[in-house]
Structure formats: C-alpha cells, structure tokens
Scaffold this motif. Structure first.
Motif, PDB file in Angstrom:
ATOM      1  N   THR A   1      72.309  85.823  94.800  1.00 52.11           N
ATOM      2  CA  THR A   1      71.854  85.728  93.412  1.00 52.11           C
ATOM      3  C   THR A   1      70.650  84.810  93.315  1.00 52.11           C
ATOM      4  OG1 THR A   1      73.217  83.808  92.875  1.00 52.11           O
ATOM      5  CG2 THR A   1      74.250  85.985  92.656  1.00 52.11           C
TER       6      THR A   1
ATOM      7  N   THR B   1      69.887  89.409  91.241  1.00 48.94           N
ATOM      8  CA  THR B   1      70.495  89.529  92.561  1.00 48.94           C
ATOM      9  C   THR B   1      69.662  90.418  93.470  1.00 48.94           C
ATOM     10  OG1 THR B   1      72.702  89.216  91.621  1.00 48.94           O
ATOM     11  CG2 THR B   1      72.582  90.232  93.804  1.00 48.94           C
TER      12      THR B   1
ATOM     13  N   TYR C   1      74.414  89.890  99.841  1.00 50.25           N
ATOM     14  CA  TYR C   1      73.671  89.733  98.588  1.00 50.25           C
ATOM     15  C   TYR C   1      73.498  88.259  98.298  1.00 50.25           C
ATOM     16  CZ  TYR C   1      77.959  88.444  96.086  1.00 50.25           C
ATOM     17  OH  TYR C   1      79.096  87.805  95.666  1.00 50.25           O
TER      18      TYR C   1
END
Length: 122
Positions: free
Chosen positions: A52, A33, A50
């Motif tokens: 991944t 991530t 964020y």
C-alpha cells in the motif's frame, strides 16, 4: 492517460536473483496499492505481493522470505526483488496499481502494466 511499464525479467538459474521494476507515468494524482502478479503455464494468475501507499503489504506464502516488494512513491515505482529463485517461480510477471488521475481525482481504478518474463531453469 496512465501507463505502467514493467522491466527486469530474464533467465536465471535456480538460487539466482532478479529484480523487477514497474514505473507508472502519465496524468497521475495519487497511487494507492501497487501489486505484482505472475502467470505460469497451466496455472491461474496469482497475486505474488502487494504494498500500500502507507507501506503495509503481504506476499503469497510460496515467496515469503525470498521476495521483497518495495516502492518509491516519489518515483511512482514498485520493485520486486526476487532471491533464491526456484523453477516454480517461472512465469510472466505483471504489475498493477490503483491510480487516480489529475482529471478524475475521486476514483482510483486499477491499471495494468505489460508482463515481463521470468524463467528459472538450470
């Protein structure tokens, strides 16, 4: 050794746009991530967005619809496109990433890049 280098900050007027980049380099085996945080004066550091490795991600509510996080796994880079900027978006933006190294592929500690200043003001 792993390094993350962020760039792209600056000063912009409200409703303007900025694009941030954060490049990871070094003895990298895999990156999990990748994240963008911001720290505004008088406030706690906040997770802005964020993403991944597989492409899932999310945003803090205050930037949804205005910011877009993306990444280029081949370039070990995460981006943050910021549109319709508001004065409340001002702060120091930092990136971090969970990275395993060639020397130690079994663990994935979090590495931080330096911050880049974003100032939104008329």
């Amino acid at each position: 050794q792993v390094q993350l280098v962020a760039s792209g900050g600056g000063a912009v007027q409200p409703w303007g746009s900025l694009s941030l980049s954060c490049v990871a380099s070094g003895s990298i085996f895999s990156i999990g991530t990748m994240r963008w945080y911001r720290l505004a004066p008088g406030k706690q550091r906040e997770l802005v967005a964020y993403k991944t490795r597989g492409g899932t991600g999310n945003y803090v509510d205050s930037v949804k619809g205005r910011f877009t996080i993306s990444r280029d796994n081949a370039k070990n880079t995460v981006y943050l496109q910021m549109n319709r900027l508001e004065p409340e978006d001002s702060g120091v933006y930092s990136c971090n990433a969970d990275i395993s190294t060639v020397q130690n592929r079994l663990v994935m500690p979090t590495y931080w890049g330096q911050g880049t200043q974003v100032t939104v003001s008329s």
